[in-house]
Design an enzyme around this catalytic site. Structure first.
Site, short mmCIF file in Angstrom:
data_model
loop_
_atom_site.label_atom_id
_atom_site.label_comp_id
_atom_site.label_asym_id
_atom_site.label_seq_id
_atom_site.Cartn_x
_atom_site.Cartn_y
_atom_site.Cartn_z
N CYS A 9 4.93 -17.99 8.66
CA CYS A 9 6.02 -17.66 9.59
C CYS A 9 6.08 -16.14 9.70
CB CYS A 9 7.35 -18.28 9.14
SG CYS A 9 8.03 -17.62 7.60
N ASN A 12 8.13 -14.84 5.68
CA ASN A 12 7.79 -15.59 4.48
C ASN A 12 8.96 -15.67 3.49
OD1 ASN A 12 5.44 -15.36 1.73
ND2 ASN A 12 6.00 -17.18 2.86
N CYS A 14 11.87 -17.86 4.65
CA CYS A 14 12.65 -19.03 5.08
C CYS A 14 11.76 -20.23 5.35
CB CYS A 14 13.46 -18.73 6.35
SG CYS A 14 14.74 -17.51 6.17
N ARG A 15 11.18 -20.24 6.53
CA ARG A 15 10.46 -21.42 7.00
C ARG A 15 9.19 -21.71 6.21
NH1 ARG A 15 9.78 -19.94 13.10
NH2 ARG A 15 9.61 -17.90 12.15
N SER A 16 8.32 -20.73 6.04
CA SER A 16 7.04 -21.03 5.38
C SER A 16 7.20 -21.39 3.90
CB SER A 16 6.02 -19.91 5.60
OG SER A 16 6.50 -18.67 5.16
N ASP A 124 13.93 -21.67 13.37
CA ASP A 124 14.11 -20.48 12.54
C ASP A 124 15.60 -20.33 12.21
OD1 ASP A 124 14.19 -18.04 11.27
OD2 ASP A 124 13.09 -16.97 12.82
#
Length: 153
Positions: A9, A12, A14-16, A124
């Protein structure tokens, strides 16, 4: 057979890292050996732990990601991993731009693996409230299950 997967993402945090945690959990449930990591296209959070809200949603789902640390994706990752999944279209564009000519990893958008979500990005949650992290968790868990299903065949 072992396979390696990288989730990418922007920062690095939150999402990933949530995608990394979700795939680790789903692979373990299925008894699959998968090398999993995450990275960001940006360098703002290199060395930082995941966002506290990401840590909270992972803990609510039985996973501790407090030891994860942000890192920026280097060119070597395109040779190290079998699959590199971008968590949204903008990061996919950035990854295509930095991918070395000798990169062997399959590069694609993560949600393309989830029927009905093709072409969409993982939500996100960074600028929203904690509820957005639950939506993100749902997104990455659906994708992790799809990856495990593909690998189990």
């Amino acid at each position: 057979m072992s396979v390696s997967v990288l989730f990418v993402c922007l920062g690095n945090i939150c999402r990933s890292p949530l995608a990394e945690a979700a795939l680790r959990a789903e692979a373990e449930k299925a008894g699959l050996t998968v090398e999993v990591d995450s990275a960001g296209t940006g360098d703002w959070h290199v060395g930082s732990p995941p966002d506290s809200r990401a840590q909270a949603v992972a803990l609510r789902n039985g996973i501790d990601i407090s030891g994860y640390r942000g890192r920026q994706v280097p060119a070597a990752d395109f040779r190290r991993f079998d699959h590199v999944f971008a968590l949204d279209g903008e990061n996919l564009k950035n990854l295509r731009r930095v991918r070395p000519s000798d990169g062997t990893a399959e590069l694609r958008l993560l949600m393309d693996l989830v029927p009905g979500r093709e072409g969409s990005g993982v939500t996100d949650p960074y600028f929203g409230d904690e509820a957005g992290f639950d939506v993100t968790w749902d997104d990455v868990t659906q994708a992790a299950r799809a990856i495990v299903e593909r690998l189990g065949k």
